[in-house]
Design a protein around this motif. Structure first.
Motif, PDB file in Angstrom:
ATOM      1  N   ASN A 215      20.517 -20.093 -14.754  1.00  0.00           N
ATOM      2  CA  ASN A 215      21.890 -20.170 -15.212  1.00  0.00           C
ATOM      3  C   ASN A 215      22.751 -20.849 -14.164  1.00  0.00           C
ATOM      4  N   PRO A 216      23.405 -21.927 -14.536  1.00  0.00           N
ATOM      5  CA  PRO A 216      24.316 -22.538 -13.562  1.00  0.00           C
ATOM      6  C   PRO A 216      25.454 -21.573 -13.291  1.00  0.00           C
ATOM      7  N   GLN A 217      25.621 -21.238 -12.014  1.00  0.00           N
ATOM      8  CA  GLN A 217      26.611 -20.224 -11.706  1.00  0.00           C
ATOM      9  C   GLN A 217      28.021 -20.789 -11.855  1.00  0.00           C
ATOM     10  N   PRO A 218      28.860 -20.111 -12.559  1.00  0.00           N
ATOM     11  CA  PRO A 218      30.221 -20.611 -12.749  1.00  0.00           C
ATOM     12  C   PRO A 218      31.100 -20.269 -11.544  1.00  0.00           C
ATOM     13  N   SER A 219      32.159 -21.038 -11.387  1.00  0.00           N
ATOM     14  CA  SER A 219      33.054 -20.764 -10.277  1.00  0.00           C
ATOM     15  C   SER A 219      33.914 -19.556 -10.612  1.00  0.00           C
ATOM     16  N   ASP A 220      34.529 -18.999  -9.587  1.00  0.00           N
ATOM     17  CA  ASP A 220      35.368 -17.821  -9.809  1.00  0.00           C
ATOM     18  C   ASP A 220      36.522 -18.134 -10.733  1.00  0.00           C
ATOM     19  N   GLU A 221      37.032 -19.326 -10.554  1.00  0.00           N
ATOM     20  CA  GLU A 221      38.139 -19.745 -11.425  1.00  0.00           C
ATOM     21  C   GLU A 221      37.750 -19.637 -12.887  1.00  0.00           C
ATOM     22  N   LYS A 222      36.580 -20.175 -13.137  1.00  0.00           N
ATOM     23  CA  LYS A 222      36.139 -20.196 -14.527  1.00  0.00           C
ATOM     24  C   LYS A 222      35.948 -18.781 -15.047  1.00  0.00           C
ATOM     25  N   ILE A 223      35.444 -17.934 -14.176  1.00  0.00           N
ATOM     26  CA  ILE A 223      35.203 -16.549 -14.615  1.00  0.00           C
ATOM     27  C   ILE A 223      36.520 -15.905 -15.002  1.00  0.00           C
ATOM     28  N   ASN A 224      37.551 -16.162 -14.180  1.00  0.00           N
ATOM     29  CA  ASN A 224      38.824 -15.516 -14.479  1.00  0.00           C
ATOM     30  C   ASN A 224      39.475 -16.074 -15.720  1.00  0.00           C
ATOM     31  N   SER A 225      39.201 -17.355 -15.976  1.00  0.00           N
ATOM     32  CA  SER A 225      39.897 -17.936 -17.120  1.00  0.00           C
ATOM     33  C   SER A 225      39.111 -17.822 -18.408  1.00  0.00           C
ATOM     34  N   ALA A 226      37.895 -17.335 -18.315  1.00  0.00           N
ATOM     35  CA  ALA A 226      37.105 -17.228 -19.541  1.00  0.00           C
ATOM     36  C   ALA A 226      37.590 -16.053 -20.368  1.00  0.00           C
ATOM     37  N   ASP A 227      37.448 -16.211 -21.663  1.00  0.00           N
ATOM     38  CA  ASP A 227      37.852 -15.103 -22.524  1.00  0.00           C
ATOM     39  C   ASP A 227      36.916 -13.923 -22.369  1.00  0.00           C
ATOM     40  N   PHE A 228      35.647 -14.228 -22.371  1.00  0.00           N
ATOM     41  CA  PHE A 228      34.655 -13.166 -22.289  1.00  0.00           C
ATOM     42  C   PHE A 228      33.556 -13.587 -21.336  1.00  0.00           C
ATOM     43  N   VAL A 229      32.851 -12.605 -20.854  1.00  0.00           N
ATOM     44  CA  VAL A 229      31.704 -12.909 -20.007  1.00  0.00           C
ATOM     45  C   VAL A 229      30.522 -12.110 -20.528  1.00  0.00           C
ATOM     46  N   PHE A 230      29.341 -12.571 -20.184  1.00  0.00           N
ATOM     47  CA  PHE A 230      28.193 -11.743 -20.505  1.00  0.00           C
ATOM     48  C   PHE A 230      27.125 -11.987 -19.463  1.00  0.00           C
TER      49      PHE A 230
ATOM     50  N   LYS B  61      37.773 -20.763 -31.763  1.00  0.00           N
ATOM     51  CA  LYS B  61      36.824 -20.862 -30.657  1.00  0.00           C
ATOM     52  C   LYS B  61      37.178 -19.849 -29.601  1.00  0.00           C
ATOM     53  N   CYS B  62      36.198 -19.558 -28.780  1.00  0.00           N
ATOM     54  CA  CYS B  62      36.515 -18.765 -27.610  1.00  0.00           C
ATOM     55  C   CYS B  62      35.538 -19.134 -26.521  1.00  0.00           C
ATOM     56  N   SER B  63      35.871 -18.773 -25.327  1.00  0.00           N
ATOM     57  CA  SER B  63      34.995 -19.144 -24.227  1.00  0.00           C
ATOM     58  C   SER B  63      34.244 -17.920 -23.759  1.00  0.00           C
ATOM     59  N   VAL B  64      32.958 -18.033 -23.778  1.00  0.00           N
ATOM     60  CA  VAL B  64      32.115 -16.941 -23.296  1.00  0.00           C
ATOM     61  C   VAL B  64      31.279 -17.510 -22.168  1.00  0.00           C
ATOM     62  N   LEU B  65      31.469 -16.945 -21.016  1.00  0.00           N
ATOM     63  CA  LEU B  65      30.804 -17.462 -19.838  1.00  0.00           C
ATOM     64  C   LEU B  65      29.631 -16.576 -19.483  1.00  0.00           C
ATOM     65  N   CYS B  66      28.558 -17.195 -19.074  1.00  0.00           N
ATOM     66  CA  CYS B  66      27.422 -16.375 -18.689  1.00  0.00           C
ATOM     67  C   CYS B  66      27.479 -16.178 -17.182  1.00  0.00           C
ATOM     68  N   ILE B  67      27.594 -14.947 -16.746  1.00  0.00           N
ATOM     69  CA  ILE B  67      27.669 -14.688 -15.317  1.00  0.00           C
ATOM     70  C   ILE B  67      26.393 -14.029 -14.828  1.00  0.00           C
ATOM     71  N   SER B  68      25.336 -14.234 -15.549  1.00  0.00           N
ATOM     72  CA  SER B  68      24.073 -13.654 -15.114  1.00  0.00           C
ATOM     73  C   SER B  68      23.607 -14.365 -13.850  1.00  0.00           C
TER      74      SER B  68
ATOM     75  N   ASN C  89      36.003  -7.310 -20.326  1.00  0.00           N
ATOM     76  CA  ASN C  89      35.764  -8.344 -21.328  1.00  0.00           C
ATOM     77  C   ASN C  89      34.300  -8.738 -21.361  1.00  0.00           C
ATOM     78  N   GLU C  90      33.448  -7.771 -21.032  1.00  0.00           N
ATOM     79  CA  GLU C  90      32.030  -8.092 -21.021  1.00  0.00           C
ATOM     80  C   GLU C  90      31.452  -7.953 -22.409  1.00  0.00           C
ATOM     81  N   LEU C  91      30.547  -8.870 -22.723  1.00  0.00           N
ATOM     82  CA  LEU C  91      29.849  -8.808 -23.998  1.00  0.00           C
ATOM     83  C   LEU C  91      28.366  -8.668 -23.734  1.00  0.00           C
ATOM     84  N   PHE C  92      27.673  -8.285 -24.773  1.00  0.00           N
ATOM     85  CA  PHE C  92      26.231  -8.192 -24.680  1.00  0.00           C
ATOM     86  C   PHE C  92      25.625  -9.117 -25.719  1.00  0.00           C
ATOM     87  N   LEU C  93      24.733  -9.958 -25.285  1.00  0.00           N
ATOM     88  CA  LEU C  93      24.100 -10.881 -26.205  1.00  0.00           C
ATOM     89  C   LEU C  93      23.047 -10.139 -27.014  1.00  0.00           C
ATOM     90  N   ALA C  94      23.009 -10.437 -28.295  1.00  0.00           N
ATOM     91  CA  ALA C  94      21.993  -9.789 -29.122  1.00  0.00           C
ATOM     92  C   ALA C  94      20.658 -10.438 -28.847  1.00  0.00           C
TER      93      ALA C  94
END
Lengths: 647, 200
Positions: A139-154, A127-134, A103-108
């Motif tokens: 970048n405030p690092q998100p918790s693992d929970e959030k990563i798993n529950s996010a729709d997409f990550v980039f 709406k959808c949730s896109v979490l930045c895992i950079s 579910n990885e996306l690439f930001l333009a």
């Protein structure tokens, strides 16, 4: 300060906080948020923008970076979206890019086409949730929970100008400060599970449907063109292009020439509406078909639910049906053939029975009798090769003892059974079982001896360097004489020489062979070869021999032989797919283009037609793949051990 | 340590890597046409046609194009996969993929392999299996030729449809051209006091 405006579509809409004014005449009002259809959208939220059609392409994902409205209420509300790319959209540029999550996306990023587009506000589908895992420090690092529950990550971006994946994120993208792109420091009410989003998207699309195929349906946009100023027109064209681009990329074609597209649009709009709608349908079909495995497609052809091009699916259904019928037919004559073959074999067991009777008499004469039997069995009166002679002599001692057994069994069996075929089978099966029970060692000896290595045939009477060139001529001549045989079920990696060796060692015949090369139309897991013999009788003999007996090669496959049907020489006068326009109809440049070769650009009719051909090719590739997979499995089931296992 | 056989086979494999398999080509294309077409990507060393002995007559032709280096071959494959490349005719594009050893008729033998065979006796339990396998092989050939036939029919249909569309488009544009050229459009525009864009 809030204004409530009832949207003309009947969907609830409310502006949120105002941000400022702008525009040349200060008639543009920017906003920070709005409520649409029950959801609150703020700046820098990620939204889905997709088609209203039920199950076609997946929605696109963008981040809102600007929201505004004109004082003139006739000009619809707009949002500017910074796009995220799905891996499928930039597949050609993902080579060498490691670790792409599902579910990885690439930001333009960068500048140019495809970075951001202005869309109608109503194009937003949820709406959808896109979490930045950079791992970037900003970048405030998100918790693992959030990563798993996010729709997409980039975590990476895709530079649209250079068309490359970039690992770092710049300070400013599309004029937006990067801190808005990274995760917000404060906890936000993120969109919940993906199901909700889907419900939103579906819900939105359903509610939007009665209002005409809205979200990015090319039609609406084109009509709106008439009402807008030229800038807006260009950008909404850009939006269409974005969608079309998505389609193109899904079809794995480069789409950097969308500008030419827009030129074409402004040129002949009316005509193109139909063309585009059709073409987007075609593309949707293409993507849909690409995502579905071919088997599903065949079964779906009966449902014909979401597919627009119904005639093609019914065609597929027909193909399926007819193929089934054909295979049934083929299996029927094959069965007839089998019974014919079995009746042919009847002679041999009978003969064996007769000889059985005579065997008991003088033991001394066993050897000659046995030799005769084997020679009759093979119907080969030619001289045997040295190895075979040796081999039959070895065979004698074990055979002798079992012969008696066989006779007994044979007799008892024939009493018991009635039909001919069954007796034949009974004969073939019972003795071998009997043998297996008592004489296991003898068995192995027998079987082992039969394994012969293919040795290089002598080059008698043939000079090497004449072979490859006039193959075609010699083949055509041989065809006239009827001496060309087609050998099938070979291992595809054999070479022509090896085939000649096989024929020589196993059938003791000289020949000229040529393996058929693998092409896109040949079955990939079997090989075929054309073999020329000297005379028709030899060819017939070989075919008969291979039909009745079974020559098993070390690849585990028995050879199949038949007379070859060769296509007559000569090329067809025209190639389907190449359109020949009358000389007066073409201009000089076009004629030149036809005479040479070129890559087609996506700004003309030729490209659309080429796409249709690509669709045709892709469909058939998939069909062939699924068919050959199935065939391979069927073959595997019947695989015979070359060397029988020692118990 | 490599025997001369292995060395020859390795050389062959290297040649395979440099070669591109082009499909869906018109049977009317000749060697110079193909050479000039693919010289745009690099140097073409050799063009060999794969003859069609067993397939139907209308089958599109396949060709093996040997380039000078492997990179050129890769460039050909990636470009042709992304943009429709047309050779000697429009609009049916050709198809390119990496060549495989089985596509070369003059390939050397795979080193270190000996083929063995044995005749299966009718009273061998495997005989039945072998029988069925032979039948299966024949069935598969039948299935394949049927599929091929269907493919060709669909291709024929598509091309007819396309040539019709091309013709209609052409007529339409011709008509538009004529109207503008003859001044009919201008006259009509004057009548209705509309602005007629200056086309010429």
């Amino acid at each position: 300060m809030e204004e409530s405006v009832v949207a003309s579509e009947g969907l609830e809409f409310k502006w949120g906080k105002k941000k400022g004014v702008g525009g040349k005449k200060k008639d543009v009002q920017f906003y920070e948020s709005f409520i649409y259809d029950g959801d609150e959208y703020r700046l820098y939220d990620c939204v889905l923008v997709g088609d209203a059609s039920p199950d076609s392409t997946e929605p696109f994902i963008g981040m809102i970076i600007k929201i505004w409205e004109h004082a003139n209420k006739h000009i619809p509300r707009k949002v500017k979206l910074l796009w995220f790319f799905k891996p499928s959209e930039i597949a050609p540029y993902l080579e060498g890019v490691p670790d792409v999550l599902a579910n990885e996306l690439f930001l333009a990023s960068g500048e140019g086409l495809g970075l951001a587009n202005t869309n109608l506000l109503e194009a937003i589908g949820g709406k959808c949730s896109v979490l930045c895992i950079s791992k970037d420090k900003r970048n405030p690092q998100p918790s693992d929970e959030k990563i798993n529950s996010a729709d997409f990550v980039f975590r990476r971006s895709f530079d649209v100008k250079h068309c490359k994946v970039v690992d770092t994120i710049d300070d400013k993208i599309a004029g937006v400060d990067v801190k808005f792109i990274f995760n917000r420091a404060c906890s936000e009410k993120e969109a919940t599970a993906a199901q909700n989003i889907e419900a939103d998207v579906n819900g939105n699309s359903d509610s939007l449907k009665p209002n005409g195929p809205l979200a990015s349906g090319s039609g609406r946009k084109i009509e709106d063109n008439h009402f807008e100023s030229s800038d807006c027109k260009k950008s909404s064209n850009g939006c269409i292009q974005e969608k079309e681009k998505g389609h193109y990329q899904l079809a794995t074609k480069k789409a950097t020439v969308a500008e030419e597209r827009s030129n074409k649009d402004s040129g002949s709009r009316g005509n193109h509406f139909d063309g585009k709608a059709q073409e987007s349908e075609v593309k949707k079909q293409l993507t849909k078909q690409k995502s579905m495995p071919a088997e599903e497609r065949y079964s779906n052809s009966f449902e014909a639910s979401g597919s627009r091009i119904i005639h093609s699916t019914s065609r597929k259904a027909q193909v399926n049906d007819v193929k089934k019928q054909l295979t049934k037919q083929k299996s029927m004559p094959a069965e007839e053939r089998y019974s014919k073959e079995s009746s042919g074999l009847d002679y041999r067991p009978l003969k064996k029975q007769k000889l059985d009777g005579s065997v008991t008499v003088p033991d001394g004469r066993n050897t000659t009798l046995l030799q005769n039997i084997t020679s009759d069995g093979k119907k080969d009166t030619g001289s045997f090769k040295r190895p075979r002679d040796k081999v039959t002599i070895e065979e004698v001692p074990p055979e002798k003892r079992s012969f008696v057994k066989k006779r007994d069994l044979g007799v008892s069996v024939s009493e018991g059974k009635t039909t001919k075929t069954v007796t034949e089978k009974g004969l073939s099966k019972k003795p071998s079982f009997g043998r297996a029970e008592d004489k296991m060692l003898a068995d192995d000896n027998e079987r082992n001896y039969q394994v012969t290595e293919v040795c290089r045939r002598p080059d008698a009477g043939k000079s090497k360097w004449f072979r490859s060139l006039p193959w075609e001529e010699s083949m055509r001549e041989a065809e006239k004489k009827g001496t060309v045989v087609l050998l099938q079920n070979l291992d595809p990696t054999y070479t022509s020489d090896e085939v000649e060796d096989i024929v020589y060692s196993a059938l003791n015949e000289q020949c000229e062979a040529r393996m058929i090369e693998r092409t896109s139309v040949t079955i990939p897991h079997v090989g075929e070869a054309l073999v020329i013999f000297k005379t028709r009788e030899v060819a017939e003999r070989v075919i008969r021999r291979l039909d009745e007996g079974c020559l098993l090669l070390s690849s585990g496959r028995p050879l199949v032989a038949s007379f070859a049907k060769i296509t007559p020489p000569g090329k067809p006068s025209s190639f389907s797919g190449h359109i020949k326009l009358h000389k007066t109809q073409t201009r000089r440049e076009m004629r030149d283009a036809v005479a040479t070769s070129h890559c087609s650009q996506p700004n003309n009719l030729e490209f659309d037609m080429a796409m249709e051909w690509c669709l045709h090719q892709a469909r058939h590739e998939q069909a062939s793949e699924s068919v050959s997979k199935r065939q391979l499995e069927e073959m595997k089931l019947l695989r015979i051990n070359f060397k029988p296992k020692l118990p | 340590m490599a025997t001369p056989e292995e060395a020859a086979y390795d050389k062959f494999l290297e040649r395979v890597r440099r070669t591109v398999y082009i499909d869906e080509l018109t049977p009317l294309a000749t060697t110079p046409v193909i050479e000039s077409a693919f010289n745009q990507f690099g140097t073409v060393k050799k063009v060999s046609f794969i003859p069609n002995f067993l397939g139907p007559k209308e089958l599109p032709m396949s060709v093996l194009v040997e380039m000078e280096t492997e990179d050129m071959a890769q460039a050909v494959i990636s470009t042709v996969s992304q943009l429709p490349f047309m050779v000697a005719g429009m609009p049916r594009p050709v198809r390119a993929s990496a060549a495989e050893p089985n596509m070369f008729v003059d390939r050397p033998k795979k080193p270190g392999r000996t083929i063995r065979f044995r005749w299966i006796e009718p009273n061998d339990p495997d005989f039945d299996k072998a029988r069925r396998m032979k039948r299966l092989a024949r069935k598969h050939t039948a299935e394949n030729s049927f599929m091929l036939k269907k493919q060709l029919e669909e291709a024929e249909k598509l091309s007819k449809q396309q040539s019709e569309t091309a013709l209609t488009h052409h007529k339409k544009f011709e008509m538009m051209d004529k109207l503008l050229n003859d001044g009919v459009a201008q006259k009509l525009a004057d009548r209705y006091s509309m602005k007629c864009f200056p086309y010429r």
